[in-house]
Design a protein around this motif. Structure first.
Motif, PDB file in Angstrom:
ATOM      1  N   MET A 126      -0.238  10.998  -8.134  1.00  0.00           N
ATOM      2  CA  MET A 126      -0.696   9.897  -7.291  1.00  0.00           C
ATOM      3  C   MET A 126       0.141   9.796  -6.018  1.00  0.00           C
ATOM      4  O   MET A 126       1.365   9.973  -6.050  1.00  0.00           O
ATOM      5  CB  MET A 126      -0.587   8.584  -8.083  1.00  0.00           C
ATOM      6  CG  MET A 126      -0.973   7.335  -7.322  1.00  0.00           C
ATOM      7  SD  MET A 126      -0.823   5.851  -8.366  1.00  0.00           S
ATOM      8  CE  MET A 126       0.969   5.766  -8.561  1.00  0.00           C
TER       9      MET A 126
ATOM     10  N   PRO B 274       0.825  -1.210   0.000  1.00  0.00           N
ATOM     11  CA  PRO B 274       0.000   0.000   0.000  1.00  0.00           C
ATOM     12  C   PRO B 274       0.858   1.259   0.000  1.00  0.00           C
ATOM     13  O   PRO B 274       2.063   1.197   0.268  1.00  0.00           O
ATOM     14  CB  PRO B 274      -0.777  -0.118   1.319  1.00  0.00           C
ATOM     15  CG  PRO B 274       0.115  -0.930   2.205  1.00  0.00           C
ATOM     16  CD  PRO B 274       0.787  -1.916   1.288  1.00  0.00           C
ATOM     17  N   GLN B 275       0.251   2.383  -0.326  1.00  0.00           N
ATOM     18  CA  GLN B 275       0.920   3.670  -0.165  1.00  0.00           C
ATOM     19  C   GLN B 275       1.055   3.945   1.328  1.00  0.00           C
ATOM     20  O   GLN B 275       0.135   3.704   2.106  1.00  0.00           O
ATOM     21  CB  GLN B 275       0.113   4.790  -0.812  1.00  0.00           C
ATOM     22  CG  GLN B 275       0.730   6.176  -0.583  1.00  0.00           C
ATOM     23  CD  GLN B 275      -0.267   7.305  -0.683  1.00  0.00           C
ATOM     24  OE1 GLN B 275      -1.370   7.133  -1.202  1.00  0.00           O
ATOM     25  NE2 GLN B 275       0.091   8.474  -0.173  1.00  0.00           N
TER      26      GLN B 275
ATOM     27  N   SER C 213      -5.356   4.366 -13.393  1.00  0.00           N
ATOM     28  CA  SER C 213      -6.343   3.273 -13.507  1.00  0.00           C
ATOM     29  C   SER C 213      -5.661   1.913 -13.468  1.00  0.00           C
ATOM     30  O   SER C 213      -6.159   0.965 -12.842  1.00  0.00           O
ATOM     31  CB  SER C 213      -7.140   3.411 -14.811  1.00  0.00           C
ATOM     32  OG  SER C 213      -7.913   4.587 -14.800  1.00  0.00           O
TER      33      SER C 213
ATOM     34  N   SER D  73      -2.680  -7.605  -5.552  1.00  0.00           N
ATOM     35  CA  SER D  73      -1.527  -7.266  -4.723  1.00  0.00           C
ATOM     36  C   SER D  73      -0.865  -8.484  -4.091  1.00  0.00           C
ATOM     37  O   SER D  73       0.358  -8.532  -3.936  1.00  0.00           O
ATOM     38  CB  SER D  73      -1.933  -6.274  -3.630  1.00  0.00           C
ATOM     39  OG  SER D  73      -2.939  -6.817  -2.803  1.00  0.00           O
TER      40      SER D  73
ATOM     41  N   ARG E 220      -5.710  -5.012  -7.061  1.00  0.00           N
ATOM     42  CA  ARG E 220      -6.610  -6.151  -6.815  1.00  0.00           C
ATOM     43  C   ARG E 220      -5.836  -7.463  -6.819  1.00  0.00           C
ATOM     44  O   ARG E 220      -6.302  -8.483  -6.313  1.00  0.00           O
ATOM     45  CB  ARG E 220      -7.706  -6.189  -7.882  1.00  0.00           C
ATOM     46  CG  ARG E 220      -8.598  -4.949  -7.890  1.00  0.00           C
ATOM     47  CD  ARG E 220      -9.510  -4.964  -9.096  1.00  0.00           C
ATOM     48  NE  ARG E 220     -10.178  -3.672  -9.274  1.00  0.00           N
ATOM     49  CZ  ARG E 220     -10.754  -3.284 -10.404  1.00  0.00           C
ATOM     50  NH1 ARG E 220     -10.753  -4.087 -11.465  1.00  0.00           N
ATOM     51  NH2 ARG E 220     -11.330  -2.098 -10.493  1.00  0.00           N
TER      52      ARG E 220
ATOM     53  N   LYS F  62      -4.704   1.030  -9.885  1.00  0.00           N
ATOM     54  CA  LYS F  62      -5.875   0.602  -9.110  1.00  0.00           C
ATOM     55  C   LYS F  62      -6.271  -0.825  -9.452  1.00  0.00           C
ATOM     56  O   LYS F  62      -6.605  -1.618  -8.559  1.00  0.00           O
ATOM     57  CB  LYS F  62      -7.049   1.556  -9.367  1.00  0.00           C
ATOM     58  CG  LYS F  62      -6.851   2.937  -8.770  1.00  0.00           C
ATOM     59  CD  LYS F  62      -8.034   3.850  -9.112  1.00  0.00           C
ATOM     60  CE  LYS F  62      -7.865   5.224  -8.494  1.00  0.00           C
ATOM     61  NZ  LYS F  62      -8.987   6.134  -8.843  1.00  0.00           N
TER      62      LYS F  62
ATOM     63  N   GLY G 286      -3.108   4.176  -5.291  1.00  0.00           N
ATOM     64  CA  GLY G 286      -4.009   4.705  -6.309  1.00  0.00           C
ATOM     65  C   GLY G 286      -5.231   5.393  -5.744  1.00  0.00           C
ATOM     66  O   GLY G 286      -5.928   6.127  -6.458  1.00  0.00           O
ATOM     67  N   LYS G 287      -5.502   5.203  -4.458  1.00  0.00           N
ATOM     68  CA  LYS G 287      -6.682   5.827  -3.858  1.00  0.00           C
ATOM     69  C   LYS G 287      -6.502   7.324  -3.681  1.00  0.00           C
ATOM     70  O   LYS G 287      -7.439   8.103  -3.865  1.00  0.00           O
ATOM     71  CB  LYS G 287      -6.975   5.176  -2.502  1.00  0.00           C
ATOM     72  CG  LYS G 287      -8.213   5.737  -1.812  1.00  0.00           C
ATOM     73  CD  LYS G 287      -8.499   5.041  -0.490  1.00  0.00           C
ATOM     74  CE  LYS G 287      -9.742   5.624   0.170  1.00  0.00           C
ATOM     75  NZ  LYS G 287     -10.030   4.958   1.482  1.00  0.00           N
ATOM     76  N   SER G 288      -5.287   7.733  -3.307  1.00  0.00           N
ATOM     77  CA  SER G 288      -5.009   9.149  -3.067  1.00  0.00           C
ATOM     78  C   SER G 288      -4.402   9.763  -4.329  1.00  0.00           C
ATOM     79  O   SER G 288      -3.309   9.385  -4.745  1.00  0.00           O
ATOM     80  CB  SER G 288      -4.042   9.294  -1.883  1.00  0.00           C
ATOM     81  OG  SER G 288      -3.816  10.655  -1.587  1.00  0.00           O
TER      82      SER G 288
ATOM     83  N   VAL H 201      -2.597   3.243   2.914  1.00  0.00           N
ATOM     84  CA  VAL H 201      -3.831   3.366   2.138  1.00  0.00           C
ATOM     85  C   VAL H 201      -3.616   2.644   0.816  1.00  0.00           C
ATOM     86  O   VAL H 201      -2.486   2.532   0.334  1.00  0.00           O
ATOM     87  CB  VAL H 201      -4.213   4.845   1.884  1.00  0.00           C
ATOM     88  CG1 VAL H 201      -4.562   5.545   3.181  1.00  0.00           C
ATOM     89  CG2 VAL H 201      -3.096   5.583   1.167  1.00  0.00           C
ATOM     90  N   PRO H 202      -4.678   2.131   0.206  1.00  0.00           N
ATOM     91  CA  PRO H 202      -4.519   1.426  -1.071  1.00  0.00           C
ATOM     92  C   PRO H 202      -3.838   2.304  -2.115  1.00  0.00           C
ATOM     93  O   PRO H 202      -4.193   3.477  -2.283  1.00  0.00           O
ATOM     94  CB  PRO H 202      -5.959   1.096  -1.467  1.00  0.00           C
ATOM     95  CG  PRO H 202      -6.714   1.055  -0.178  1.00  0.00           C
ATOM     96  CD  PRO H 202      -6.078   2.114   0.682  1.00  0.00           C
TER      97      PRO H 202
END
Length: 347
Positions: free
Chosen positions: A207, A176-177, A238, A247, A245, A241, A191-193, A188-189
């Motif tokens: 990103m 994760p980030q 994209s 990971s 899935r 992200k 690509g989410k931020s 956090v996942p």
């Protein structure tokens, strides 16, 4: 003695650092893991050299005793930095490296008190990671000392990754980030931020990434909330992200080793013409809940900058400009350090 040592000197970034040294009349003593590569590179430039793994403590310490300061270029640093730092403490050698991994900064910081007792400086991240961003963070904090939040971002225009940098990124696949919240790390996942950032002459989607500044900027400024972004595209965002899935697969050692082997087949870094034609653009923002301030910084290509800043800092140490203990670029030399390099300016 006044000698400079460089480990991993025949790698892409190491070669640039050696060439920057030679331009300034410095003949470093080099070393690395590969007998053939070390010999060819040393003979080409008339340099003394040695060959060993950093895990070979006896050979490492014998080599370190030949110099006053080492620039460690042999990553991935998560696997090699600890042995090199321990060797430096045993031989009274000042330590520099070109890492950008926040875990490595944290690891080295643990040796800060021992280094201070010995009058030694441990200063990791003397390249693009993290000299310009650390100076930018200090610059902003000096303008708003009450800041509680710091955002940093960077993007390259026209540059490409070196093989070594790409390998470091492969090591972190599937993770994760990581950012800093209330003084602690938060995952956090990936690509989410993301956010659009105004880099000055252009805007670009950027990103959130796990970067060394979440460690170093905290040390330099004490700001408890820190996040770092890197310029990307909507398409790349994209893809990231979607990749997250999978990971659990990306964290597989088998997958990572396969990708590492594929990377070895590629050119080891951007050519000189591409480096000259590309710049790095950095952005930073601080806020204290009531007020926000932004600043921007432009620098030469990241690899060119790494060669220049690492030699600049090594020269300072060789000339006795030392602050013992664990340091960051700006805690050792202030926000103006980056401005000592031609082509760097705050915007």
């Amino acid at each position: 003695m006044n000698n400079l040592l460089i480990y991993g000197a025949y790698g892409y970034t190491g070669r640039l650092i050696v060439k920057a040294c030679l331009k300034q009349g410095i003949k470093p003593i080099i070393a690395g893991r590969s007998p053939e590569k070390a010999m060819i590179f040393a003979n080409k430039h008339g340099l003394e050299y040695d060959v060993f793994e950093v895990s070979n403590r006896e050979k490492l310490e014998n080599w370190l005793r030949r110099g006053d300061v080492v620039i460690h270029c042999g990553g991935p640093f998560i696997h090699t930095a600890k042995a090199m730092v321990q060797g430096c403490l045993a031989t009274n050698t000042h330590y520099l490296d070109i890492t950008g991994e926040f875990q490595v900064f944290d690891l080295i910081k643990e040796y800060g008190n021992k280094a201070k007792e010995k009058g030694l400086m441990l200063l990791p991240g003397v390249g693009f990671d993290v000299v310009p961003s650390d100076c930018l963070a200090k610059h902003l904090h000096n303008k708003l000392p009450s800041a509680t939040d710091l955002k940093l971002a960077f993007v390259s225009k026209g540059g490409k990754l070196s093989r070594g940098t790409a390998k470091t990124m492969i090591e972190n696949l599937g993770e994760p980030q990581t950012r800093r919240r209330d003084g602690d790390y938060e995952g956090v996942p990936m690509g989410k931020s993301a956010m659009e950032i105004d880099y000055g002459s252009f805007k670009q989607i950027s990103m959130g990434i796990s970067w060394g500044d979440i460690s170093t900027a905290y040390h330099s400024t004490g700001i408890p909330n820190i996040e770092v972004f890197s310029g990307t595209t909507e398409q790349q965002l994209s893809k990231v992200k979607r990749a997250m899935r999978l990971s659990f697969m990306l964290r597989s050692r088998t997958i990572k080793n396969f990708l590492m082997n594929q990377m070895d087949k590629r050119p080891d870094g951007p050519k000189g013409k591409r480096r000259k034609e590309s710049n790095m653009y950095l952005w930073g923002q601080v806020s204290d809940g009531n007020k926000k301030l932004e600043a921007r910084l432009v620098t030469p290509n990241g690899y060119t900058l790494t060669a220049l800043t690492s030699v600049l800092i090594a020269n300072k140490i060789l000339n006795g400009d030392i602050k013992p203990g664990f340091q960051t670029p700006s805690s050792a030399y202030g926000e103006g350090l980056i401005l000592e390099i031609a082509g760097c300016e705050y915007l």
